[in-house]
Design a protein around this motif. Structure first.
Motif, PDB file in Angstrom:
ATOM      1  N   ASP A 223       0.822  -1.208   0.000  1.00 21.07           N
ATOM      2  CA  ASP A 223       0.000   0.000   0.000  1.00 21.07           C
ATOM      3  C   ASP A 223       0.859   1.262   0.000  1.00 21.07           C
ATOM      4  O   ASP A 223       0.369   2.361   0.287  1.00 21.07           O
ATOM      5  CB  ASP A 223      -0.925  -0.003   1.234  1.00 21.07           C
ATOM      6  CG  ASP A 223      -1.890  -1.180   1.220  1.00 21.07           C
ATOM      7  OD1 ASP A 223      -2.449  -1.473   0.148  1.00 21.07           O
ATOM      8  OD2 ASP A 223      -2.063  -1.819   2.288  1.00 21.07           O
ATOM      9  N   ARG A 224       2.153   1.085  -0.328  1.00 20.85           N
ATOM     10  CA  ARG A 224       3.068   2.228  -0.381  1.00 20.85           C
ATOM     11  C   ARG A 224       3.932   2.131  -1.642  1.00 20.85           C
ATOM     12  O   ARG A 224       5.146   2.306  -1.612  1.00 20.85           O
ATOM     13  CB  ARG A 224       3.957   2.265   0.863  1.00 20.85           C
ATOM     14  CG  ARG A 224       3.212   2.490   2.168  1.00 20.85           C
ATOM     15  CD  ARG A 224       4.186   2.819   3.305  1.00 20.85           C
ATOM     16  NE  ARG A 224       5.040   1.698   3.646  1.00 20.85           N
ATOM     17  CZ  ARG A 224       6.372   1.775   3.743  1.00 20.85           C
ATOM     18  NH1 ARG A 224       6.997   2.910   3.481  1.00 20.85           N
ATOM     19  NH2 ARG A 224       7.071   0.708   4.091  1.00 20.85           N
ATOM     20  N   LYS A 225       3.292   1.860  -2.747  1.00 19.43           N
ATOM     21  CA  LYS A 225       4.029   1.630  -3.985  1.00 19.43           C
ATOM     22  C   LYS A 225       4.828   2.848  -4.427  1.00 19.43           C
ATOM     23  O   LYS A 225       5.961   2.724  -4.910  1.00 19.43           O
ATOM     24  CB  LYS A 225       3.068   1.198  -5.094  1.00 19.43           C
ATOM     25  CG  LYS A 225       2.369  -0.115  -4.806  1.00 19.43           C
ATOM     26  CD  LYS A 225       1.286  -0.401  -5.839  1.00 19.43           C
ATOM     27  CE  LYS A 225       0.472  -1.633  -5.448  1.00 19.43           C
ATOM     28  NZ  LYS A 225      -0.669  -1.860  -6.377  1.00 19.43           N
ATOM     29  N   GLU A 226       4.261   4.035  -4.252  1.00 19.60           N
ATOM     30  CA  GLU A 226       4.974   5.241  -4.669  1.00 19.60           C
ATOM     31  C   GLU A 226       6.213   5.464  -3.808  1.00 19.60           C
ATOM     32  O   GLU A 226       7.239   5.945  -4.309  1.00 19.60           O
ATOM     33  CB  GLU A 226       4.043   6.452  -4.614  1.00 19.60           C
ATOM     34  CG  GLU A 226       2.982   6.449  -5.697  1.00 19.60           C
ATOM     35  CD  GLU A 226       3.559   6.302  -7.105  1.00 19.60           C
ATOM     36  OE1 GLU A 226       4.516   7.040  -7.422  1.00 19.60           O
ATOM     37  OE2 GLU A 226       3.065   5.451  -7.867  1.00 19.60           O
ATOM     38  N   ASP A 227       6.129   5.096  -2.532  1.00 15.07           N
ATOM     39  CA  ASP A 227       7.307   5.204  -1.672  1.00 15.07           C
ATOM     40  C   ASP A 227       8.430   4.326  -2.197  1.00 15.07           C
ATOM     41  O   ASP A 227       9.606   4.727  -2.204  1.00 15.07           O
ATOM     42  CB  ASP A 227       6.964   4.788  -0.236  1.00 15.07           C
ATOM     43  CG  ASP A 227       6.058   5.781   0.475  1.00 15.07           C
ATOM     44  OD1 ASP A 227       5.908   6.912  -0.022  1.00 15.07           O
ATOM     45  OD2 ASP A 227       5.516   5.413   1.528  1.00 15.07           O
ATOM     46  N   PHE A 228       8.069   3.117  -2.638  1.00 15.19           N
ATOM     47  CA  PHE A 228       9.066   2.190  -3.170  1.00 15.19           C
ATOM     48  C   PHE A 228       9.682   2.750  -4.449  1.00 15.19           C
ATOM     49  O   PHE A 228      10.914   2.765  -4.614  1.00 15.19           O
ATOM     50  CB  PHE A 228       8.417   0.837  -3.438  1.00 15.19           C
ATOM     51  CG  PHE A 228       9.387  -0.271  -3.768  1.00 15.19           C
ATOM     52  CD1 PHE A 228       9.945  -1.045  -2.764  1.00 15.19           C
ATOM     53  CD2 PHE A 228       9.741  -0.537  -5.086  1.00 15.19           C
ATOM     54  CE1 PHE A 228      10.829  -2.073  -3.063  1.00 15.19           C
ATOM     55  CE2 PHE A 228      10.621  -1.557  -5.397  1.00 15.19           C
ATOM     56  CZ  PHE A 228      11.172  -2.323  -4.383  1.00 15.19           C
TER      57      PHE A 228
ATOM     58  N   VAL B  58       2.876 -12.060  -4.464  1.00 17.01           N
ATOM     59  CA  VAL B  58       4.224 -11.500  -4.453  1.00 17.01           C
ATOM     60  C   VAL B  58       4.688 -11.192  -5.878  1.00 17.01           C
ATOM     61  O   VAL B  58       5.250 -10.119  -6.151  1.00 17.01           O
ATOM     62  CB  VAL B  58       5.196 -12.476  -3.765  1.00 17.01           C
ATOM     63  CG1 VAL B  58       6.652 -12.064  -3.999  1.00 17.01           C
ATOM     64  CG2 VAL B  58       4.900 -12.557  -2.276  1.00 17.01           C
ATOM     65  N   SER B  59       4.460 -12.121  -6.793  1.00 15.31           N
ATOM     66  CA  SER B  59       4.887 -11.938  -8.181  1.00 15.31           C
ATOM     67  C   SER B  59       4.207 -10.742  -8.826  1.00 15.31           C
ATOM     68  O   SER B  59       4.836  -9.968  -9.557  1.00 15.31           O
ATOM     69  CB  SER B  59       4.591 -13.205  -8.992  1.00 15.31           C
ATOM     70  OG  SER B  59       5.310 -14.311  -8.494  1.00 15.31           O
ATOM     71  N   ALA B  60       2.918 -10.596  -8.563  1.00 12.40           N
ATOM     72  CA  ALA B  60       2.170  -9.481  -9.146  1.00 12.40           C
ATOM     73  C   ALA B  60       2.743  -8.143  -8.688  1.00 12.40           C
ATOM     74  O   ALA B  60       2.946  -7.229  -9.505  1.00 12.40           O
ATOM     75  CB  ALA B  60       0.694  -9.590  -8.769  1.00 12.40           C
ATOM     76  N   LEU B  61       3.011  -8.019  -7.388  1.00 11.36           N
ATOM     77  CA  LEU B  61       3.546  -6.761  -6.865  1.00 11.36           C
ATOM     78  C   LEU B  61       4.972  -6.534  -7.354  1.00 11.36           C
ATOM     79  O   LEU B  61       5.336  -5.411  -7.739  1.00 11.36           O
ATOM     80  CB  LEU B  61       3.492  -6.768  -5.344  1.00 11.36           C
ATOM     81  CG  LEU B  61       3.995  -5.487  -4.652  1.00 11.36           C
ATOM     82  CD1 LEU B  61       3.207  -4.270  -5.126  1.00 11.36           C
ATOM     83  CD2 LEU B  61       3.917  -5.630  -3.135  1.00 11.36           C
ATOM     84  N   ALA B  62       5.788  -7.589  -7.340  1.00 13.82           N
ATOM     85  CA  ALA B  62       7.168  -7.456  -7.804  1.00 13.82           C
ATOM     86  C   ALA B  62       7.218  -6.984  -9.249  1.00 13.82           C
ATOM     87  O   ALA B  62       7.995  -6.089  -9.607  1.00 13.82           O
ATOM     88  CB  ALA B  62       7.905  -8.784  -7.647  1.00 13.82           C
ATOM     89  N   SER B  63       6.381  -7.573 -10.076  1.00 17.09           N
ATOM     90  CA  SER B  63       6.345  -7.197 -11.481  1.00 17.09           C
ATOM     91  C   SER B  63       5.899  -5.744 -11.653  1.00 17.09           C
ATOM     92  O   SER B  63       6.491  -4.983 -12.425  1.00 17.09           O
ATOM     93  CB  SER B  63       5.397  -8.125 -12.243  1.00 17.09           C
ATOM     94  OG  SER B  63       5.328  -7.769 -13.609  1.00 17.09           O
TER      95      SER B  63
END
Length: 269
Positions: free
Chosen positions: A61-66, A102-107
């Motif tokens: 829930d913090r994709k922009e931070d990443f 995990v794969s979906a988010l990593a991609s």
């Protein structure tokens, strides 16, 4: 070749506590700051990093931070390390769903590699059928990774049913998944990483380096691993992907990263 580093040195290798009662939350986890790890990996001179699935999911829930971390430190997200028991039918669906999440988010966040460890050891010993069950599960994991344009590779590891050279040979004959040789785990399990790289050269898409001596994992150059021979073999197959240093723990994580980065400079053209 490109050189990266695993964030697990910052905090060491632990597991998500929820995994004790919930398979869907059974993540690997480094108990330190991912932000600090990425900063110091970049400062040590690496161009990319790998992290555990549990640390990745902290950014769900913090994709922009990443993404901002990648920009701030001009560093690439190489991949994510995940795994499972893979031999117990009743929980396999949950393990595969976890890996899909995990794969979906990593991609989505730009990863290239999915690294998979595992293969449980039963309390009463390993069954021969465990290898075929593990292989079938890994083929399903590979299909999930490829669905999300990730390169899947199996990582032999101490504490699993794929420690020793004969166990690795047995598994690799039963599955089509790539191999991520972890050079120190291979030696600690009784194998020779040079032999493994030569044997499975056509299935190596990603590599983990760490040094080893007297039962201890060490920064590169502080043990007796034959990295010059390994790099020569990799150059011989025109390997042009990441080599990631994955040191489980070190008293001063940044210092450990710097020691290994200085050693890797020997292989830069």
């Amino acid at each position: 070749m490109k050189f990266g580093y695993q964030t697990n040195t910052w905090g060491g290798v632990v597991g998500h506590p929820a995994g004790v009662t919930s398979v869907k939350d059974l993540y690997y986890l480094a108990n330190g700051s991912t932000e600090e790890a990425i900063k110091e990996i970049s400062e040590a001179g690496y161009n990319g990093f790998e992290l555990f699935d549990g640390n990745l999911m902290q950014f769900k829930d913090r994709k922009e931070d990443f993404k901002n971390l990648l920009k701030q430190y001009s560093i690439e997200f190489i991949g994510v390390y995940t795994g499972g028991n893979f031999i117990y039918p009743d929980i396999l669906e949950e393990e595969l769903q976890k890996i899909e999440d995990v794969s979906a988010l990593a991609s989505e966040l730009g990863a290239r590699h999915l690294v998979i460890g595992g293969g449980a050891v039963r309390s009463n010993g390993i069954l021969e059928s465990d290898y075929s069950d593990l292989a079938k599960a890994l083929d399903k994991v590979a299909a999930i990774a490829e669905k999300y344009q990730l390169i899947p590779s199996y990582h032999p590891h101490l504490g699993t049913n794929v420690e020793a050279p004969d166990q690795l040979d047995k598994l690799m004959a039963l599955t089509n998944i790539n191999l991520c040789p972890d050079t120190a785990h291979i030696e600690a399990g009784g194998g020779d990483p040079v032999v493994v790289i030569r044997k499975f050269a056509d299935r190596i898409k990603y590599v983990h380096f760490k040094d080893y001596a007297n039962g201890e994992f060490l920064p590169l150059g502080e043990g007796h691993q034959k990295f010059d021979e390994m790099v020569k073999l990799l150059n011989g197959i025109h390997y042009d992907d990441w080599i990631t240093v994955e040191l489980d723990s070190y008293a001063d994580p940044k210092k450990g990263a710097e020691i290994s980065r200085k050693f890797l400079s020997n292989f830069e053209k």
